[in-house]
Enzyme design. Sequence first.
Site, PDB file in Angstrom:
ATOM      1  N   HIS A   1       0.829  -1.213   0.000  1.00  0.00           N
ATOM      2  CA  HIS A   1       0.000   0.000   0.000  1.00  0.00           C
ATOM      3  C   HIS A   1       0.864   1.265   0.000  1.00  0.00           C
ATOM      4  O   HIS A   1       1.582   1.533   0.958  1.00  0.00           O
ATOM      5  CB  HIS A   1      -0.874  -0.036   1.255  1.00  0.00           C
ATOM      6  CG  HIS A   1      -1.829   1.092   1.397  1.00  0.00           C
ATOM      7  ND1 HIS A   1      -1.760   2.003   2.425  1.00  0.00           N
ATOM      8  CD2 HIS A   1      -2.888   1.461   0.631  1.00  0.00           C
ATOM      9  CE1 HIS A   1      -2.751   2.870   2.309  1.00  0.00           C
ATOM     10  NE2 HIS A   1      -3.443   2.571   1.229  1.00  0.00           N
TER      11      HIS A   1
ATOM     12  N   HIS B   1      -1.059  10.387  -2.951  1.00  0.00           N
ATOM     13  CA  HIS B   1      -2.358  10.047  -2.366  1.00  0.00           C
ATOM     14  C   HIS B   1      -3.292  11.240  -2.268  1.00  0.00           C
ATOM     15  O   HIS B   1      -4.476  11.154  -2.606  1.00  0.00           O
ATOM     16  CB  HIS B   1      -2.173   9.430  -0.978  1.00  0.00           C
ATOM     17  CG  HIS B   1      -3.471   9.115  -0.296  1.00  0.00           C
ATOM     18  ND1 HIS B   1      -4.161  10.038   0.460  1.00  0.00           N
ATOM     19  CD2 HIS B   1      -4.233   7.990  -0.302  1.00  0.00           C
ATOM     20  CE1 HIS B   1      -5.278   9.482   0.900  1.00  0.00           C
ATOM     21  NE2 HIS B   1      -5.355   8.243   0.465  1.00  0.00           N
TER      22      HIS B   1
HETATM   23  O1  G3P Z   1      -6.781   1.808  -2.516  1.00  0.00           O
HETATM   24  C1  G3P Z   1      -7.078   1.061  -1.386  1.00  0.00           C
HETATM   25  C2  G3P Z   1      -6.834   1.970  -0.271  1.00  0.00           C
HETATM   26  O2  G3P Z   1      -5.579   2.506  -0.540  1.00  0.00           O
HETATM   27  C3  G3P Z   1      -7.863   3.049  -0.271  1.00  0.00           C
HETATM   28  O3  G3P Z   1      -7.516   3.993   0.609  1.00  0.00           O
HETATM   29  O4  G3P Z   1      -7.048   6.315   0.968  1.00  0.00           O
HETATM   30  O5  G3P Z   1      -5.204   4.663   1.143  1.00  0.00           O
HETATM   31  O6  G3P Z   1      -6.117   5.256  -1.072  1.00  0.00           O
HETATM   32  P1  G3P Z   1      -6.411   5.094   0.382  1.00  0.00           P
HETATM   33 CA    CA Z   2      -5.155   3.715  -2.637  1.00  0.00          CA
END
Ligand code: G3P
Ligand code: CA
Length: 269
Positions: A18, A60
């Site tokens: 992530h 992000h």
């Molecule tokens: O994309 C899955 C997860 O990353 C969604 O949350 O806010 O970290 O992009 P975010």
């Molecule tokens: Ca994401």
Amino acid sequence: PGAAFAKDKSKDVLNVAHRGASAYAPEHTLPAYQLGDQMKGDYIEIDLQMTKDGHLIAMHDERLDRTTNGTGRVEDHTLAEIKELDAGSWFNEANPEHAKPEYEGLKVPTLDEVLDRFGPNKKYYIETKAPDVYPGMEEKLLETLERHGLLTEKKLAKEHVLIQSFSQDSLLKVHDMNPDIPLIQLLSYQAPAKIDDAKLDYIETYAIGVGPNFDQIDRQYVQKVRSHDLEIHPYTVNEKEDMRKLIAWGVTGMFTNHPDRLHEVLKGK
Ligand code: G3P
Ligand code: CA
């Protein structure tokens, strides 16, 4: 069937790094992605924003403030302006236990640069962020993937790229342009999650799976999704105990800032 015949639920669970291995390096920088790969992440997760002059960058937030020393909205800055910024020092300040001198002065990468660096043999899990703010983002994304050889029949069959979004419109747009690209519908729940057959039937028409926040789902939710033969990749799971619980429920992958921990869990550690 007895335990010996029970399907090993951890066998096919995808490990999605992530924002890269973002617990250990500044999110959405090349070192974070590199570390995600070294820590056995199956996919490099990339969030996309678009600059004023139309370049897709890995970031992000819609604003520069949190992860760089700049300020203001991405859409109001050119790529050249964003390339002046330091995307690493904030991490050293916020995470002294993982700080490294080489993180200082890291640049915000473009999608092109990430794909150049890691090549077509790695796997990418790409999110269209704020697609309403950036008209044309989906066209640009597909054109970039095509140019990097990631939309060939073989790459598509092996799911080298997954495209994810909270925006159904954005996913439908991508599906319209190329129905062979595997898509994941992200979902966000503020209360215990439920999902019905009608919604899953509809999602099935354009996506191969869903990505809900892990902390509001339960075993029934996972089973419901799986009964439609859809994948389920919850986010963002950082504790081994949660990873084990989700695997026991039958998830088919998960997003984690700690791909090393998920790798250990999948190895039975
Ligand atoms: O994309 C899955 C997860 O990353 C969604 O949350 O806010 O970290 O992009 P975010
Ligand atoms: Ca994401």
